[in-house]
Design a protein around this motif. Sequence first.
Motif, PDB file in Angstrom:
ATOM      1  N   GLU A   1     -10.504-107.504  36.611  1.00 30.91           N
ATOM      2  CA  GLU A   1     -10.525-106.801  35.350  1.00 30.91           C
ATOM      3  C   GLU A   1     -12.078-106.477  35.020  1.00 30.91           C
ATOM      4  O   GLU A   1     -12.281-105.218  34.531  1.00 30.91           O
ATOM      5  N   ASN A   2     -13.168-107.040  35.581  1.00 33.43           N
ATOM      6  CA  ASN A   2     -14.501-106.447  35.536  1.00 33.43           C
ATOM      7  C   ASN A   2     -14.791-105.337  36.364  1.00 33.43           C
ATOM      8  O   ASN A   2     -15.422-104.440  36.071  1.00 33.43           O
ATOM      9  N   LYS A   3     -13.895-105.134  37.594  1.00 28.49           N
ATOM     10  CA  LYS A   3     -14.201-103.928  38.201  1.00 28.49           C
ATOM     11  C   LYS A   3     -13.351-102.615  37.746  1.00 28.49           C
ATOM     12  O   LYS A   3     -14.104-101.752  37.969  1.00 28.49           O
ATOM     13  N   PHE A   4     -12.426-102.775  37.004  1.00 31.29           N
ATOM     14  CA  PHE A   4     -11.621-101.694  36.631  1.00 31.29           C
ATOM     15  C   PHE A   4     -11.916-101.308  35.432  1.00 31.29           C
ATOM     16  O   PHE A   4     -11.506-100.309  34.792  1.00 31.29           O
ATOM     17  N   ASN A   5     -12.616-102.264  34.589  1.00 29.41           N
ATOM     18  CA  ASN A   5     -13.187-102.112  33.204  1.00 29.41           C
ATOM     19  C   ASN A   5     -13.748-101.072  32.676  1.00 29.41           C
ATOM     20  O   ASN A   5     -14.688-100.673  33.689  1.00 29.41           O
ATOM     21  N   SER A   6     -13.622-100.152  31.794  1.00 30.23           N
ATOM     22  CA  SER A   6     -14.539 -99.249  31.159  1.00 30.23           C
ATOM     23  C   SER A   6     -14.208 -98.738  29.729  1.00 30.23           C
ATOM     24  O   SER A   6     -13.235 -99.248  29.236  1.00 30.23           O
ATOM     25  N   ASN A   7     -15.165 -98.111  29.199  1.00 33.20           N
ATOM     26  CA  ASN A   7     -14.946 -97.797  27.697  1.00 33.20           C
ATOM     27  C   ASN A   7     -13.641 -96.756  27.788  1.00 33.20           C
ATOM     28  O   ASN A   7     -13.324 -96.178  26.411  1.00 33.20           O
ATOM     29  N   GLU A   8     -13.229 -96.412  28.653  1.00 34.73           N
ATOM     30  CA  GLU A   8     -12.175 -95.232  28.687  1.00 34.73           C
ATOM     31  C   GLU A   8     -10.757 -95.865  28.364  1.00 34.73           C
ATOM     32  O   GLU A   8      -9.752 -95.110  28.191  1.00 34.73           O
ATOM     33  N   ILE A   9     -10.714 -97.077  28.589  1.00 34.76           N
ATOM     34  CA  ILE A   9      -9.106 -97.723  28.728  1.00 34.76           C
ATOM     35  C   ILE A   9      -9.247 -99.033  27.666  1.00 34.76           C
ATOM     36  O   ILE A   9     -10.379 -99.300  27.110  1.00 34.76           O
ATOM     37  N   HIS A  10      -8.155 -99.292  27.195  1.00 38.47           N
ATOM     38  CA  HIS A  10      -7.705-100.383  26.279  1.00 38.47           C
ATOM     39  C   HIS A  10      -7.437-101.745  27.086  1.00 38.47           C
ATOM     40  O   HIS A  10      -6.733-101.613  28.141  1.00 38.47           O
ATOM     41  N   LYS A  11      -7.961-102.726  26.870  1.00 42.83           N
ATOM     42  CA  LYS A  11      -7.546-104.074  27.137  1.00 42.83           C
ATOM     43  C   LYS A  11      -6.042-104.356  26.486  1.00 42.83           C
ATOM     44  O   LYS A  11      -6.055-104.369  25.162  1.00 42.83           O
ATOM     45  N   GLY A  12      -5.065-105.025  27.088  1.00 36.55           N
ATOM     46  CA  GLY A  12      -3.895-105.189  26.556  1.00 36.55           C
ATOM     47  C   GLY A  12      -3.081-106.497  26.853  1.00 36.55           C
ATOM     48  O   GLY A  12      -3.570-107.018  27.879  1.00 36.55           O
ATOM     49  N   PHE A  13      -2.023-106.568  26.490  1.00 31.44           N
ATOM     50  CA  PHE A  13      -1.220-107.624  26.609  1.00 31.44           C
ATOM     51  C   PHE A  13       0.273-107.160  26.703  1.00 31.44           C
ATOM     52  O   PHE A  13       0.852-106.659  26.047  1.00 31.44           O
TER      53      PHE A  13
ATOM     54  N   THR B   1       5.477 -97.355  52.303  1.00 35.98           N
ATOM     55  CA  THR B   1       4.242 -97.833  52.448  1.00 35.98           C
ATOM     56  C   THR B   1       3.412 -97.026  53.173  1.00 35.98           C
ATOM     57  O   THR B   1       3.906 -96.423  54.357  1.00 35.98           O
ATOM     58  N   GLN B   2       2.398 -96.482  52.793  1.00 38.73           N
ATOM     59  CA  GLN B   2       1.168 -95.798  53.464  1.00 38.73           C
ATOM     60  C   GLN B   2      -0.392 -96.474  53.454  1.00 38.73           C
ATOM     61  O   GLN B   2      -0.658 -96.780  52.325  1.00 38.73           O
ATOM     62  N   THR B   3      -0.775 -96.213  54.693  1.00 37.39           N
ATOM     63  CA  THR B   3      -2.121 -97.024  54.664  1.00 37.39           C
ATOM     64  C   THR B   3      -3.176 -95.986  55.164  1.00 37.39           C
ATOM     65  O   THR B   3      -2.779 -95.401  56.308  1.00 37.39           O
ATOM     66  N   GLY B   4      -4.249 -95.773  54.596  1.00 35.72           N
ATOM     67  CA  GLY B   4      -5.116 -94.807  55.128  1.00 35.72           C
ATOM     68  C   GLY B   4      -6.702 -95.070  54.565  1.00 35.72           C
ATOM     69  O   GLY B   4      -6.776 -95.998  53.877  1.00 35.72           O
ATOM     70  N   LEU B   5      -7.549 -94.031  54.497  1.00 36.37           N
ATOM     71  CA  LEU B   5      -8.759 -94.253  54.161  1.00 36.37           C
ATOM     72  C   LEU B   5      -8.873 -93.434  53.129  1.00 36.37           C
ATOM     73  O   LEU B   5      -8.620 -92.136  53.076  1.00 36.37           O
ATOM     74  N   TYR B   6      -9.926 -93.918  51.930  1.00 35.93           N
ATOM     75  CA  TYR B   6     -10.246 -92.835  50.922  1.00 35.93           C
ATOM     76  C   TYR B   6     -11.557 -93.021  50.622  1.00 35.93           C
ATOM     77  O   TYR B   6     -12.211 -94.415  50.477  1.00 35.93           O
ATOM     78  N   LYS B   7     -12.585 -92.189  51.159  1.00 36.40           N
ATOM     79  CA  LYS B   7     -13.958 -92.226  51.161  1.00 36.40           C
ATOM     80  C   LYS B   7     -14.513 -93.406  51.986  1.00 36.40           C
ATOM     81  O   LYS B   7     -15.462 -94.161  51.498  1.00 36.40           O
ATOM     82  N   GLY B   8     -13.857 -93.647  52.990  1.00 35.03           N
ATOM     83  CA  GLY B   8     -14.150 -94.709  54.175  1.00 35.03           C
ATOM     84  C   GLY B   8     -13.670 -96.102  53.729  1.00 35.03           C
ATOM     85  O   GLY B   8     -13.602 -96.913  54.568  1.00 35.03           O
ATOM     86  N   LYS B   9     -12.961 -96.245  52.407  1.00 32.70           N
ATOM     87  CA  LYS B   9     -12.215 -97.506  52.409  1.00 32.70           C
ATOM     88  C   LYS B   9     -10.888 -97.595  52.685  1.00 32.70           C
ATOM     89  O   LYS B   9     -10.072 -96.480  52.361  1.00 32.70           O
ATOM     90  N   ARG B  10     -10.501 -98.445  53.422  1.00 39.87           N
ATOM     91  CA  ARG B  10      -8.954 -98.686  53.731  1.00 39.87           C
ATOM     92  C   ARG B  10      -8.044 -99.092  52.776  1.00 39.87           C
ATOM     93  O   ARG B  10      -8.530-100.345  51.918  1.00 39.87           O
TER      94      ARG B  10
ATOM     95  N   TYR C   1      -8.861 -92.204  38.568  1.00 47.43           N
ATOM     96  CA  TYR C   1      -9.812 -93.603  38.240  1.00 47.43           C
ATOM     97  C   TYR C   1      -9.571 -94.641  39.063  1.00 47.43           C
ATOM     98  O   TYR C   1     -10.693 -95.130  39.320  1.00 47.43           O
ATOM     99  N   THR C   2      -8.392 -94.961  39.429  1.00 46.50           N
ATOM    100  CA  THR C   2      -8.316 -96.229  40.283  1.00 46.50           C
ATOM    101  C   THR C   2      -8.889 -96.163  41.541  1.00 46.50           C
ATOM    102  O   THR C   2      -9.537 -96.878  41.786  1.00 46.50           O
ATOM    103  N   LEU C   3      -8.682 -94.827  42.202  1.00 42.39           N
ATOM    104  CA  LEU C   3      -9.377 -94.917  43.354  1.00 42.39           C
ATOM    105  C   LEU C   3     -10.910 -94.829  43.382  1.00 42.39           C
ATOM    106  O   LEU C   3     -11.662 -95.541  44.359  1.00 42.39           O
ATOM    107  N   GLU C   4     -11.551 -94.396  42.248  1.00 41.66           N
ATOM    108  CA  GLU C   4     -12.926 -94.481  42.165  1.00 41.66           C
ATOM    109  C   GLU C   4     -13.450 -95.735  41.940  1.00 41.66           C
ATOM    110  O   GLU C   4     -14.518 -96.001  42.668  1.00 41.66           O
ATOM    111  N   LYS C   5     -12.610 -96.583  41.087  1.00 38.74           N
ATOM    112  CA  LYS C   5     -13.131 -97.880  41.054  1.00 38.74           C
ATOM    113  C   LYS C   5     -12.999 -98.808  42.360  1.00 38.74           C
ATOM    114  O   LYS C   5     -13.859 -99.873  42.317  1.00 38.74           O
ATOM    115  N   LEU C   6     -11.876 -98.318  43.151  1.00 41.04           N
ATOM    116  CA  LEU C   6     -11.857 -99.066  44.202  1.00 41.04           C
ATOM    117  C   LEU C   6     -13.023 -99.133  45.335  1.00 41.04           C
ATOM    118  O   LEU C   6     -13.223 -99.795  46.036  1.00 41.04           O
TER     119      LEU C   6
END
Length: 287
Positions: A181-193, A59-68, A281-286
Amino acid sequence: MIQASELILNPDDSIYHLNLKPENIAKDIIFVGDQDRVEKITALFDSVEFSTQKREFKTQTGLYKGKRITVISTGIGPDNIDIVLNELDALVNIDFETRKIKDQLTSLNIIRIGTSGSLQSNIPADSVVMSKYAIGLDNMLRSYCIDSVSNQEIEDAFIQQTNWDLNKGKPYVIRSSEVLENKFNSNEIHKGFTATAGGFYGPQGRILRLAIQDNDLNRKMDQFEYNGMQITNLEMETAAIYGLAALLGHRAISLNAIIANRANGTFSNKPYETIDILIRYTLEKLV
């Protein structure tokens, strides 16, 4: 009061397996399977305030662009997810001094970054699948009362279409968090099962020296269809994450870097680059 045999703490009052105290984690938590991937993510952070490791749980905890943000390696499989999610929930929702559940409960955001193989020809290697639903082929979540969070119609359709042997347990289907789902959705990714297996070899149809119960299961999974939805990829954690998160009142989403396509017989020429793109991609969406 929760007994010491049920809520196990270390001598320093950290939770037993994760070796964490409540102040060590953020409310936004990234799950990775591989402990070496934790520092690949936190290397992009502005700063790291806390780091620990016990067994495969780093486990590591820190700040990315000010977000913990916290990053945790879960290891492989639904059994490890049972440990990680229950202990994370205990950190925020149980008072360790009184050993009582808190009156005010906290919801965590759980984001899994994983690698996976695609089952469908239209989802190529080096793409990303966001799991809208997940089906668990393991039995771990059936230890809990899951009827309130599972989709029994899809479960029944899967059992019927694949002629699933119930001696292996009943598969369970859980939806992701619509908020994430709404936060991380974009045209760049597929929605899956996503299908979650309880093992890597036999449970995923691989044969080395042991015969498996259903030689045609992979083909039947590839061909499964429910209201236009097909199983897109196969891995070992997502359904367990979704199930426990839903039961405990947390939000969860799984983002899968597709590094192989079983339908086409192809494997990524740049798997590490694909994973790195997904991490950023994940960090920027966060934030």
